[in-house]
Scaffold this motif. Structure first.
Motif, PDB file in Angstrom:
ATOM      1  N   THR A 181       0.864  -1.188   0.000  1.00 22.40           N
ATOM      2  CA  THR A 181       0.000   0.000   0.000  1.00 22.40           C
ATOM      3  C   THR A 181       0.895   1.232   0.000  1.00 22.40           C
ATOM      4  O   THR A 181       1.747   1.393   0.876  1.00 22.40           O
ATOM      5  CB  THR A 181      -0.904   0.030   1.236  1.00 22.40           C
ATOM      6  N   ASN A 191      -3.039   0.667  -3.875  1.00 20.98           N
ATOM      7  CA  ASN A 191      -2.709  -0.710  -3.516  1.00 20.98           C
ATOM      8  C   ASN A 191      -2.107  -1.461  -4.704  1.00 20.98           C
ATOM      9  O   ASN A 191      -2.349  -1.125  -5.875  1.00 20.98           O
ATOM     10  CB  ASN A 191      -3.963  -1.442  -3.038  1.00 20.98           C
ATOM     11  N   TYR A 235      -9.565  -3.934  -3.295  1.00 18.59           N
ATOM     12  CA  TYR A 235      -8.391  -3.055  -3.203  1.00 18.59           C
ATOM     13  C   TYR A 235      -8.736  -1.610  -3.571  1.00 18.59           C
ATOM     14  O   TYR A 235      -8.017  -0.683  -3.190  1.00 18.59           O
ATOM     15  CB  TYR A 235      -7.263  -3.556  -4.113  1.00 18.59           C
ATOM     16  N   THR A 242      -8.827   5.178  -1.246  1.00 12.12           N
ATOM     17  CA  THR A 242      -7.921   4.590  -2.242  1.00 12.12           C
ATOM     18  C   THR A 242      -8.186   5.229  -3.601  1.00 12.12           C
ATOM     19  O   THR A 242      -9.250   5.795  -3.847  1.00 12.12           O
ATOM     20  CB  THR A 242      -8.122   3.075  -2.346  1.00 12.12           C
TER      21      THR A 242
END
Length: 368
Positions: A181, A191, A235, A242
């Motif tokens: 990460t 990620n 992810y 993210t």
């Protein structure tokens, strides 16, 4: 009768003729023998005189030729001596050159020997690496660890620091656990997954014919399946800040090129699933951009604080300058007062002291 007389006369004439001829022949022989003796004596005398003359002439010629030969031999000897000296110098130079060549040959041989040893060591290391790679590709677990080591080496080479720029095997709030990460500006994260299917890729090079084509199709299918699997692992989660994409690391440039050459649509397929395929080289470039963006953001976020600090520094510097200038003026005033004390006031004090000292001497008073 006449006939017989003629025969007798003829025979008598013939006998006389033969006798005369015989006499003349004998006389000729005697004369020839005499002449032969005379000519022999004359020839012997002439030959003796000619031999003596010839011997004298030969002796003089031989002496002259011998002198010339000795002179020529002496000059030839000097020339030969000079040539021998030159040959000796040339041989000495040749010997020095051969010694130098021998030393150079020994040095070059030692260098070549060392290079051969180095090549052997490199070959042994390459063999070890090839064996390690073969073992890594033969086991899925080993391939996973190999991919993680490759990725970690690239991350460190890009200058990223664990705990500052990235974390390894960090569990997300949704339960997902990416291999790496990366921390981005404004609290965002990116990620990356490094486990890549290579079973059918290895079989492709171990088979041929129709089975090989089957392995190729299965490998391309594995790649697409892996892309979908990465997309569905969570992810990408905006609730955890993210990015909208995830990195899928392919730990070998040859494998990366092989995929693109045999399926030119797989890249678009990956992007449509918010997955970016990266090779070792492209991963290094991505990480370099991440590091630069983090540094630029950090600089921009501190620019306002830096400007405030510069303003405060300028204010304090201005106050310092004013005080320093005031102190300088005061020092100048003190200097002037000091000069008055050391000149005018000192002289005014010294005058009455001189008069007092003169009066003391006139009175005859001594100083203890």
């Amino acid at each position: 009768m006449s006939y017989l007389l003629a025969i007798v006369i003829f025979m008598a004439g013939c006998a006389f003729g033969f006798g005369l001829a015989y006499f003349l022949r004998q006389r000729e022989r005697e004369m020839a023998e005499g002449l032969k003796g005379v000519f022999a004596q004359v020839s012997m005398d002439s030959l003796s005189r000619n031999s003596e003359e010839f011997m004298r002439l030969a002796k003089s010629v031989l002496e002259a030729k011998t002198g010339e030969g000795e002179k020529q031999l002496e000059s030839k000897k000097e020339l030969i001596d000079a040539q021998l000296v030159n040959m000796k110098d040339s041989l000495e130079k040749l010997q020095l050159f051969m010694n130098s060549m021998e030393k150079d040959r020994e040095a070059k041989f030692a260098e070549i020997s060392e290079q051969i040893k180095g090549t052997v060591r490199q070959t042994e290391r390459l063999t070890d690496v090839a064996n390690d790679l073969n073992r890594a590709l033969s086991s899925s677990a080993e391939r996973g660890r190999w991919g993680e080591r490759m990725a970690l080496d690239i991350i460190r080479a890009a200058g990223l620091v664990e705990g500052v720029n990235y974390k390894e095997q960090q569990t997300m709030k949704n339960g997902s656990r990416p291999d790496f990460t990366f921390f981005l500006p404004k609290g965002l994260m990116l990620n990356m997954d490094v486990k890549f299917p290579l079973d059918n890729y290895v079989r492709y090079y171990q088979t041929d014919g129709a089975e090989r084509e089957s392995c190729l199709k299965l490998f391309i299918k594995d790649v697409r399946t892996k892309i979908k699997d990465v997309k569905d692992r969570g992810y990408v989660d905006r609730a955890e800040d993210t990015l909208d994409v995830v990195l899928l690391f392919i730990p070998n440039e040859s494998v990366y090129e092989f995929i693109y050459e045999n399926d030119d649509t797989v890249m678009d397929f990956a992007l449509n699933n918010n997955v970016i395929l990266t090779s070792p080289m492209s991963l290094f470039a991505v990480l370099a951009v991440i590091r630069q963006s983090v540094e630029n953001f950090a600089f921009e976020s501190t620019s306002a604080d830096m400007l405030k600090l510069f303003g405060e520094f300028y204010k304090q510097w201005k106050m310092f300058s004013e005080k320093f200038e005031m102190l300088g003026r005061r020092i100048d005033d003190v200097k002037k007062e000091f000069e008055v004390l050391t000149t005018t006031r000192t002289k005014q004090l010294e005058r009455p002291l001189e008069k007092i000292d003169t009066l003391r001497r006139e009175k005859g008073l001594e100083i203890d």
